[in-house]
Write a protein that holds these residues in place. Structure first.
Motif: not given
Lengths: 144, 144, 144
Positions: A21-22, A25, A73, B73-75, B77, C74
């Protein structure tokens, strides 16, 4: 103690998908930086998002990837949580490779974006439909 | 009973980050409403997204924030789940402050968006690279 | 054994919201495919995103839905996790119906998008403000 170990195992179970995921991103981050650089290179100051076709292609690389990020995602994580962490991470890697090909292709010509686009589309579709199929199966199994 | 308490504690552990998340989304909600109002004020009816530079700046405030939301938001969490809830919430607050400065600055002039943009960029980068570093560290530790 | 059953129950508790999530993403997927088809039908090749008003409306269906996806997804999950899975899933279904009306309306005329837009806006606002209210209540309760 037992709960700490269990939580540790539970967290480790998703480490692979979290790293994928990262990484995805980070790639998207690079695309966003490229748009800023293309503004200077092709003379398209903010807030304009058109005016030079070379800028527009760089802009569309980021915009199209953003358009697909929620699909990718969310499907990736639902697949990982409800089915298989490892398979999800593998498909996520395929998505990243597709997006790199898309980015480098589209920067050259609009036609050269197709292969990379197709690869990420197939990876996304498998994640989305796989997660949906699995969830419906779980829901049916739970109601018996 | 024990599992209810544990679940309660587990949920409370992320309450701060969840509130920061919803505060960030509320700010983004305000930006979306502003675009609708700017359509009327500057005479740019839907589906057009250009035609008046004052409208385009208001539109780009929302569009750029949307472009950064998945990164943020993903980072946020992953940082909170795998590392520290409190640090994640603090960096999230910095992001919100940066985005408010960005919104008010960009509404005045394209040049006045830089400070707010930089603040949210640094907050996002720390969350993203922090979470990635932590996850790689956990993956290496798990393989030993 | 006990932990497997508990985990099973925990997973099943979110199956409904997960299915609603993937259904919403499938609808968004259809919107993305429609943009590609509209490029051919109205003669707007990539990377352009304007040039024919019929294309622009189809493009804006997807773009506007993307703009609202982070707000919706979300809020949906935070509402489900911290409050009620069933109510979240119900509001998610309302959102999907609103977005279908929005898509079919906007494809005909810019004015015909209002009803569907309003429905999804109300569903999103209830999810967002409901989750925020619940979380503030939990935070206050935890500090006593």
């Amino acid at each position: 103690m037992a709960s700490t170990i269990q939580e540790g195992i539970h967290m480790q179970a998703h480490i692979l998908v979290a790293i994928i995921t990262l990484a995805a991103l980070l790639l998207y981050f690079v695309m966003a930086i490229e748009v800023g650089r293309a503004r200077g290179r092709f003379g398209v100051p903010a807030p304009a998002i058109s005016g030079h076709v070379d800028f527009e292609r760089v802009f569309r690389v980021q915009a199209n990837t953003l358009e697909w990020l929620p699909l990718f995602l969310v499907s990736l994580w639902l697949f990982a949580i409800y089915w298989s962490d490892l398979v999800a991470a593998g498909l996520g890697l395929v998505w990243i490779i597709g997006r790199i090909l898309y980015m480098t292709g589209y920067a050259k010509a609009a036609e050269a974006r197709s292969l990379g686009f197709l690869i990420q589309l197939v990876a996304t579709a498998v994640l989305l439909l796989g997660a949906l199929g699995r969830l419906i199966w779980l829901a049916v199994a739970a109601s018996h």
